[in-house]
Design a protein around this motif. Structure first.
Motif, mmCIF file in Angstrom:
data_model
loop_
_atom_site.group_PDB
_atom_site.id
_atom_site.type_symbol
_atom_site.label_atom_id
_atom_site.label_comp_id
_atom_site.label_asym_id
_atom_site.label_seq_id
_atom_site.Cartn_x
_atom_site.Cartn_y
_atom_site.Cartn_z
ATOM 1 N N ARG B 45 3.394 8.859 3.156
ATOM 2 C CA ARG B 45 2.388 9.535 2.324
ATOM 3 C C ARG B 45 2.968 9.885 0.948
ATOM 4 O O ARG B 45 4.187 9.927 0.780
ATOM 5 C CB ARG B 45 1.880 10.800 3.015
ATOM 6 N N GLY B 46 2.073 10.126 -0.006
ATOM 7 C CA GLY B 46 2.519 10.488 -1.342
ATOM 8 C C GLY B 46 1.515 10.040 -2.388
ATOM 9 O O GLY B 46 0.639 9.224 -2.114
ATOM 10 N N ALA B 47 1.637 10.561 -3.594
ATOM 11 C CA ALA B 47 0.692 10.260 -4.679
ATOM 12 C C ALA B 47 0.945 8.885 -5.307
ATOM 13 O O ALA B 47 0.135 8.411 -6.099
ATOM 14 C CB ALA B 47 0.777 11.347 -5.748
ATOM 15 N N TRP B 48 2.079 8.276 -4.956
ATOM 16 C CA TRP B 48 2.411 6.970 -5.535
ATOM 17 C C TRP B 48 2.632 5.925 -4.448
ATOM 18 O O TRP B 48 3.331 6.184 -3.460
ATOM 19 C CB TRP B 48 3.665 7.083 -6.402
ATOM 20 N N ARG B 49 2.025 4.734 -4.610
ATOM 21 C CA ARG B 49 2.239 3.626 -3.686
ATOM 22 C C ARG B 49 3.471 2.853 -4.170
ATOM 23 O O ARG B 49 3.603 2.594 -5.367
ATOM 24 C CB ARG B 49 1.009 2.702 -3.692
ATOM 25 N N PRO B 62 15.922 1.577 1.525
ATOM 26 C CA PRO B 62 14.966 1.002 2.471
ATOM 27 C C PRO B 62 13.556 0.927 1.895
ATOM 28 O O PRO B 62 13.174 1.752 1.069
ATOM 29 C CB PRO B 62 15.012 1.981 3.649
ATOM 30 N N ALA B 63 12.811 -0.053 2.337
ATOM 31 C CA ALA B 63 11.416 -0.183 1.915
ATOM 32 C C ALA B 63 10.610 0.960 2.526
ATOM 33 O O ALA B 63 10.975 1.512 3.564
ATOM 34 C CB ALA B 63 10.863 -1.521 2.382
ATOM 35 N N ALA B 64 9.519 1.331 1.858
ATOM 36 C CA ALA B 64 8.607 2.368 2.364
ATOM 37 C C ALA B 64 7.266 2.162 1.669
ATOM 38 O O ALA B 64 7.165 1.413 0.688
ATOM 39 C CB ALA B 64 9.166 3.755 2.080
ATOM 40 N N ALA B 65 6.217 2.814 2.179
ATOM 41 C CA ALA B 65 4.868 2.582 1.655
ATOM 42 C C ALA B 65 4.508 3.494 0.487
ATOM 43 O O ALA B 65 3.887 3.082 -0.483
ATOM 44 C CB ALA B 65 3.853 2.762 2.784
ATOM 45 N N TYR B 66 4.897 4.761 0.583
ATOM 46 C CA TYR B 66 4.494 5.728 -0.445
ATOM 47 C C TYR B 66 5.661 6.596 -0.907
ATOM 48 O O TYR B 66 6.647 6.777 -0.202
ATOM 49 C CB TYR B 66 3.378 6.634 0.096
ATOM 50 N N LEU B 67 5.501 7.165 -2.104
ATOM 51 C CA LEU B 67 6.490 8.100 -2.638
ATOM 52 C C LEU B 67 5.811 9.431 -2.953
ATOM 53 O O LEU B 67 4.799 9.477 -3.656
ATOM 54 C CB LEU B 67 7.132 7.544 -3.910
ATOM 55 N N ASP B 68 6.370 10.486 -2.414
ATOM 56 C CA ASP B 68 5.881 11.836 -2.678
ATOM 57 C C ASP B 68 6.858 12.543 -3.619
ATOM 58 O O ASP B 68 8.071 12.406 -3.476
ATOM 59 C CB ASP B 68 5.774 12.616 -1.349
ATOM 60 N N ARG B 115 0.931 3.529 -13.733
ATOM 61 C CA ARG B 115 2.125 2.866 -13.223
ATOM 62 C C ARG B 115 3.330 3.766 -13.459
ATOM 63 O O ARG B 115 3.372 4.501 -14.457
ATOM 64 C CB ARG B 115 2.360 1.527 -13.938
ATOM 65 N N ALA B 116 4.305 3.710 -12.531
ATOM 66 C CA ALA B 116 5.527 4.495 -12.681
ATOM 67 C C ALA B 116 6.711 3.695 -12.170
ATOM 68 O O ALA B 116 6.545 2.680 -11.477
ATOM 69 C CB ALA B 116 5.415 5.813 -11.938
ATOM 70 N N ARG B 212 -0.081 4.546 -9.008
ATOM 71 C CA ARG B 212 -0.710 5.789 -8.537
ATOM 72 C C ARG B 212 -1.715 5.473 -7.433
ATOM 73 O O ARG B 212 -2.547 4.577 -7.588
ATOM 74 C CB ARG B 212 -1.416 6.516 -9.690
ATOM 75 N N ALA B 213 -1.586 6.160 -6.306
ATOM 76 C CA ALA B 213 -2.481 5.935 -5.170
ATOM 77 C C ALA B 213 -3.837 6.566 -5.476
ATOM 78 O O ALA B 213 -3.905 7.709 -5.919
ATOM 79 C CB ALA B 213 -1.888 6.558 -3.913
ATOM 80 N N THR B 214 -4.892 5.790 -5.278
ATOM 81 C CA THR B 214 -6.240 6.299 -5.589
ATOM 82 C C THR B 214 -6.861 6.881 -4.325
ATOM 83 O O THR B 214 -6.963 6.210 -3.317
ATOM 84 C CB THR B 214 -7.136 5.168 -6.132
ATOM 85 N N GLY B 215 -7.321 8.121 -4.451
ATOM 86 C CA GLY B 215 -7.990 8.787 -3.318
ATOM 87 C C GLY B 215 -7.011 9.277 -2.301
ATOM 88 O O GLY B 215 -6.352 8.620 -1.612
#
Lengths: 215, 215
Positions: B45-49, B62-68, B115-116, B212-215
């Motif tokens: 989980r996190g605001a950034w994908r 390591p790979a991961a889906a989201y960054l908080d 983008r970040a 940036r993750a939307t929604g």
């Protein structure tokens, strides 16, 4: 590194993460890599007896009987207070100054150095609003922090610990060790440092005088 | 401050400690004062994908889906990895450089900056063995880190987090934000920084591209 190589590295990384559970759940691994700061804990035990605590400027610290110095993050329960600091890179020392300083600086833990002084201090927002060149000019060109401290070496051993980036209540923890007969010289060093322009930026300073606990 | 005043202050301190239980058992008080760093946590989980993780130099992450991104010390259980950093005082910027930099630097969290890029990096023991004047000469006089970055502002928003004093696996965590149309300019900025003498002191660098993750 070219973009193509980066992409290849990226794919390799993803693959590695998939086949390496200890990396895929890497939090523990990261934690293991986290180096502990030096922790100064005041309480009922420690290698140093606290002779007195002096509020030089601003709020003091509670009185306690002993000071323990160890490399760890968290103090034992019931500590009167605990301060963390990290030996970091020199912020102001220039090459031409470092060689003579290193040559004159004694090591810590000399058998004859049974007295110590712990001085946590915090500098003002005005100090931290200055740029590197402005801080350096006050620190050395105008306050001669390094050059005028030379004459107290090797009688006084010193180590600076940085605390501000750790979110600590003090910006720095300074540690001094000396033989009882050199305490007057140490007092003179403190008086000198506190008489200079740099010290006008000190918001809070506490002086903790210590004697090595025997047995 | 005179010695007599110091002793008086010392006695006042001792008395204060005796009558103030919350101070006498001051550990909690000290802990409350401890400011949390910025914690970058990679996980579910996190605001950034996380679009991809690139091993630029040295070991990857390591790979991961989201960054908080949050202000706290410890990550939630099960995080793939977590990195801490503190916004600190500028180590190299001089007064004459700060005004134009501040004027040209945009804030973080601009609505168009979807983008970040998170870039944790570690410099070599050789870098940290240099003195302040030697590091400054490589950083700016020879690598023009500050002056040559100016032309990428305000397209790219930047923030530097210091991690080394926190005992982290990386010395720094750098954070960049930009609009999708400015990604080529950001790529050019990275290529420039990596082509200079300063970058020869980089032992490890990981590039984490984010949207940036939307929604």
């Amino acid at each position: 590194m070219q973009r193509r190589e980066l992409i290849v590295a990226s794919l390799a990384t993803a693959a590695q993460a998939c086949v390496a559970p200890s990396r895929a759940t890497g939090t523990t691994t990261m934690e293991e890599k986290r180096r502990a700061p030096t922790l100064f804990t005041a309480g009922t035990r420690g290698a140093w007896r606290i002779d007195h605590v002096i509020a030089v400027r601003g709020e003091a610290l509670p009185a306690a009987a002993y000071l323990d110095v160890a490399s760890r993050w968290e103090p034992e329960p019931g500590a009167a207070w605990a301060l963390r600091g990290t030996v970091s890179s020199g912020r102001y020392t220039e090459r031409r100054e470092k060689a003579p300083l290193d040559a004159a600086s004694p090591p810590l833990a000399r058998s004859e150095a049974s007295r110590a002084c712990l001085i946590p201090l915090t500098k003002s927002p005005a100090w931290w609003a200055l740029t590197q060149d402005e801080r350096r000019a006050i620190f050395e060109e105008r306050s001669r922090h390094l050059s005028d401290s030379m004459r107290f070496l090797p009688r006084v051993a010193r180590r600076l610990y940085h605390s501000r980036d750790l979110g600590e209540p003090f910006d720095f923890v300074t540690w001094f060790e000396f033989a009882p007969e050199h305490e007057p010289a140490f007092d003179e060093l403190l008086h000198m440092l506190r008489s200079r322009e740099e010290w006008t930026f000190v918001d809070r300073e506490v002086e903790v005088r210590l004697t090595r606990a025997t047995g």
